[in-house]
Design a protein around this motif. Structure first.
Motif, PDB file in Angstrom:
ATOM      1  N   ASP A  30     -18.416 -17.631   2.926  1.00 42.85           N
ATOM      2  CA  ASP A  30     -17.742 -18.908   3.148  1.00 42.85           C
ATOM      3  C   ASP A  30     -16.948 -18.933   4.446  1.00 42.85           C
ATOM      4  N   GLU A  31     -17.229 -18.033   5.381  1.00 37.13           N
ATOM      5  CA  GLU A  31     -16.505 -18.014   6.643  1.00 37.13           C
ATOM      6  C   GLU A  31     -16.735 -19.311   7.397  1.00 37.13           C
ATOM      7  N   VAL A  32     -15.783 -19.712   8.206  1.00 36.46           N
ATOM      8  CA  VAL A  32     -15.865 -20.946   8.961  1.00 36.46           C
ATOM      9  C   VAL A  32     -16.937 -20.817  10.036  1.00 36.46           C
ATOM     10  N   ALA A  33     -17.808 -21.806  10.091  1.00 36.15           N
ATOM     11  CA  ALA A  33     -18.860 -21.821  11.105  1.00 36.15           C
ATOM     12  C   ALA A  33     -18.249 -22.176  12.453  1.00 36.15           C
ATOM     13  N   PRO A  34     -18.828 -21.683  13.534  1.00 43.10           N
ATOM     14  CA  PRO A  34     -18.308 -22.034  14.852  1.00 43.10           C
ATOM     15  C   PRO A  34     -18.384 -23.534  15.077  1.00 43.10           C
ATOM     16  N   SER A  35     -17.484 -24.036  15.898  1.00 42.27           N
ATOM     17  CA  SER A  35     -17.428 -25.460  16.190  1.00 42.27           C
ATOM     18  C   SER A  35     -18.666 -25.893  16.962  1.00 42.27           C
ATOM     19  N   ASN A  36     -19.071 -27.126  16.737  1.00 45.01           N
ATOM     20  CA  ASN A  36     -20.171 -27.697  17.501  1.00 45.01           C
ATOM     21  C   ASN A  36     -19.680 -28.786  18.431  1.00 45.01           C
ATOM     22  N   SER A  37     -18.381 -29.099  18.371  1.00 44.76           N
ATOM     23  CA  SER A  37     -17.789 -30.122  19.232  1.00 44.76           C
ATOM     24  C   SER A  37     -16.971 -29.451  20.318  1.00 44.76           C
TER      25      SER A  37
END
Length: 134
Positions: A30-37
């Protein structure tokens, strides 16, 4: 003896689950995915626009959307449709997935700084609050 084996197996299973959950109740998956913005900024905040990294096309290539006013920062960047990330950490924007319009190196701290073309200097930083019309 059989009961002792069951207890040891149960403890090992519980310990393994705690290892993957890090004891916090959250799964390692459930780690935070890297930002796409991202926010693209020219020459120390003289201009800025929104950039969005889209779906992956291959291992190192993703779709790219640049905001409508990005053209004011670098002529030709409005043609960029692809984000290519190399193994050394550099990132290039291109129209065809191969020939870079602008290339970025990992910056000190967060984000990236452009090195080709040499001018204007552009910085690219992840953000969650930039709207596509920026």
């Amino acid at each position: 003896m059989k009961m002792l084996s069951v207890v040891i197996a149960a403890v090992a299973l519980f310990g393994g689950v705690q290892l993957f959950h890090d004891g916090s109740g959250e799964s390692a998956a459930d780690e935070v995915a890297p930002s796409n913005s991202y926010r693209l900024v020219a020459n120390g905040d003289e201009g800025k626009c929104a950039v969005t990294r889209g779906a992956s096309v291959s291992d190192d290539l993703s779709l790219l959307t640049v905001g409508p006013n990005c053209r004011r920062l670098l002529l030709g960047i409005e043609r960029a449709k692809f984000w290519r990330e190399e193994q050394d950490g550099t990132v290039a924007f291109s129209a065809n997935g191969v020939d870079p319009i602008v290339t970025f190196a990992v910056a000190d701290g967060d984000g990236y700084e452009s090195y080709a073309p040499a001018a204007p200097l552009l910085s690219l930083a992840a953000t969650g609050d930039v709207k596509p019309a920026d």
